[in-house]
Design an enzyme around this catalytic site. Sequence first.
Site, PDB file in Angstrom:
ATOM      1  N   GLU A   1       2.554  -0.817   4.543  1.00 55.65           N
ATOM      2  CA  GLU A   1       2.254   0.546   4.100  1.00 55.65           C
ATOM      3  C   GLU A   1       3.559   1.274   3.793  1.00 55.65           C
ATOM      4  O   GLU A   1       4.519   1.220   4.583  1.00 55.65           O
ATOM      5  CB  GLU A   1       1.510   1.323   5.201  1.00 55.65           C
ATOM      6  CG  GLU A   1       0.090   0.868   5.437  1.00 55.65           C
ATOM      7  CD  GLU A   1      -0.923   1.498   4.466  1.00 55.65           C
ATOM      8  OE1 GLU A   1      -0.513   2.294   3.595  1.00 55.65           O
ATOM      9  OE2 GLU A   1      -2.113   1.163   4.594  1.00 55.65           O
TER      10      GLU A   1
ATOM     11  N   HIS B   1       0.834  -1.197   0.000  1.00 60.13           N
ATOM     12  CA  HIS B   1       0.000   0.000   0.000  1.00 60.13           C
ATOM     13  C   HIS B   1       0.869   1.249   0.000  1.00 60.13           C
ATOM     14  O   HIS B   1       2.032   1.205   0.400  1.00 60.13           O
ATOM     15  CB  HIS B   1      -0.814   0.096   1.300  1.00 60.13           C
ATOM     16  CG  HIS B   1      -1.644  -1.081   1.641  1.00 60.13           C
ATOM     17  ND1 HIS B   1      -2.987  -1.117   1.411  1.00 60.13           N
ATOM     18  CD2 HIS B   1      -1.334  -2.252   2.244  1.00 60.13           C
ATOM     19  CE1 HIS B   1      -3.489  -2.271   1.854  1.00 60.13           C
ATOM     20  NE2 HIS B   1      -2.500  -2.977   2.358  1.00 60.13           N
ATOM     21  N   TYR B   2       0.283   2.362  -0.391  1.00 60.31           N
ATOM     22  CA  TYR B   2       0.847   3.639   0.061  1.00 60.31           C
ATOM     23  C   TYR B   2      -0.159   4.294   0.991  1.00 60.31           C
ATOM     24  O   TYR B   2      -1.354   4.002   0.948  1.00 60.31           O
ATOM     25  CB  TYR B   2       1.307   4.547  -1.071  1.00 60.31           C
ATOM     26  CG  TYR B   2       0.290   5.073  -2.062  1.00 60.31           C
ATOM     27  CD1 TYR B   2      -0.888   5.697  -1.663  1.00 60.31           C
ATOM     28  CD2 TYR B   2       0.554   5.018  -3.429  1.00 60.31           C
ATOM     29  CE1 TYR B   2      -1.780   6.216  -2.580  1.00 60.31           C
ATOM     30  CE2 TYR B   2      -0.333   5.523  -4.360  1.00 60.31           C
ATOM     31  CZ  TYR B   2      -1.502   6.119  -3.918  1.00 60.31           C
ATOM     32  OH  TYR B   2      -2.383   6.631  -4.832  1.00 60.31           O
ATOM     33  N   THR B   3       0.369   5.182   1.838  1.00 60.51           N
ATOM     34  CA  THR B   3      -0.475   5.749   2.901  1.00 60.51           C
ATOM     35  C   THR B   3      -1.382   6.864   2.398  1.00 60.51           C
ATOM     36  O   THR B   3      -2.406   7.150   3.018  1.00 60.51           O
ATOM     37  CB  THR B   3       0.401   6.338   4.023  1.00 60.51           C
ATOM     38  OG1 THR B   3       1.262   7.327   3.427  1.00 60.51           O
ATOM     39  CG2 THR B   3       1.242   5.255   4.691  1.00 60.51           C
TER      40      THR B   3
ATOM     41  N   HIS C   1      -2.618  -3.320  -3.358  1.00 60.49           N
ATOM     42  CA  HIS C   1      -4.001  -3.120  -2.910  1.00 60.49           C
ATOM     43  C   HIS C   1      -4.917  -2.981  -4.134  1.00 60.49           C
ATOM     44  O   HIS C   1      -6.038  -3.473  -4.154  1.00 60.49           O
ATOM     45  CB  HIS C   1      -4.068  -1.865  -2.034  1.00 60.49           C
ATOM     46  CG  HIS C   1      -5.218  -1.849  -1.081  1.00 60.49           C
ATOM     47  ND1 HIS C   1      -5.495  -0.772  -0.276  1.00 60.49           N
ATOM     48  CD2 HIS C   1      -6.172  -2.779  -0.803  1.00 60.49           C
ATOM     49  CE1 HIS C   1      -6.577  -1.050   0.449  1.00 60.49           C
ATOM     50  NE2 HIS C   1      -6.998  -2.258   0.152  1.00 60.49           N
TER      51      HIS C   1
ATOM     52  N   ASP D   1      -3.593   2.106  -4.838  1.00 57.02           N
ATOM     53  CA  ASP D   1      -2.232   2.003  -4.297  1.00 57.02           C
ATOM     54  C   ASP D   1      -1.662   0.589  -4.475  1.00 57.02           C
ATOM     55  O   ASP D   1      -2.425  -0.361  -4.530  1.00 57.02           O
ATOM     56  CB  ASP D   1      -2.205   2.441  -2.822  1.00 57.02           C
ATOM     57  CG  ASP D   1      -3.140   1.636  -1.925  1.00 57.02           C
ATOM     58  OD1 ASP D   1      -4.312   1.456  -2.294  1.00 57.02           O
ATOM     59  OD2 ASP D   1      -2.693   1.191  -0.857  1.00 57.02           O
TER      60      ASP D   1
HETATM   61 ZN   LIG Z   1      -4.054   0.496   0.514  1.00 52.64          ZN
END
Ligand SMILES: [Zn+2]
Length: 240
Positions: A103, A38-40, A141, A151
Amino acid sequence: MAGAGAKTVVQKCTPVWHPSPNFTERRNGLQPHLVVLHYTAMSSAEAALQRLCDAEAEVSAHYLIGRDGTLWQMVAEMARAWHAGAGEWRGLDDINSRSIGIELDNAGDHPFSEPQVSCLEALLGQILKRWAIPPEAVIGHSDMAPGRKIDPGPRFDWARLARQGLAAHSPIANECPEASEAAGDFQNLYEAAGYSAAASPEELLQALRLRHAPWRQGALCGADIALLRALSASGARRRT
Ligand SMILES: [Zn+2]
């Protein structure tokens, strides 16, 4: 004396423990067999850390990696963190019970830093070994929640992970057959490639390109179909 051979950089990746209350047991005795990246989409790692550890936010992940390469662990790998939400991958739901969530501190509109990616590579190497997870089971994700999540986004360098055996390689499928082919129904190909979550053709195309061809724009073209065919063929081989 050190030799003059190629320098191998093996970064140590020791997590800083920063516990989150947002976890439960994995359901039905499941163990991790996927990793979801993921990225935040937040301005800083500190802001993300606060949110991922806020009981009212009801979200978490196992790990967060800062732009400077700092690694925080919020949930034990044995436990079920709350990072994936609704979605599916290869026909399997409850991805939280099946995965480890990582993340990356990134707002979504800028490149990922070298220290961050190096740390991710070291961490992924450990996780894949620890749980005997194959590189093909490292997903974004966006792969499991097409249309809902994008993401880790078009700037994430999947090819770099693949070169190190930490993600699947994207098939080389750049031929562009006749455009008339694009009129078909490609749902079965998407499903065979792993994209089993309910989503529109446009959302599935976006997910496919985010992961394998983020430079491509416009309507579905022959190169997308060639890519899908190659992915669905390798997906079918994996199930046999
Ligand atoms: Zn995500």
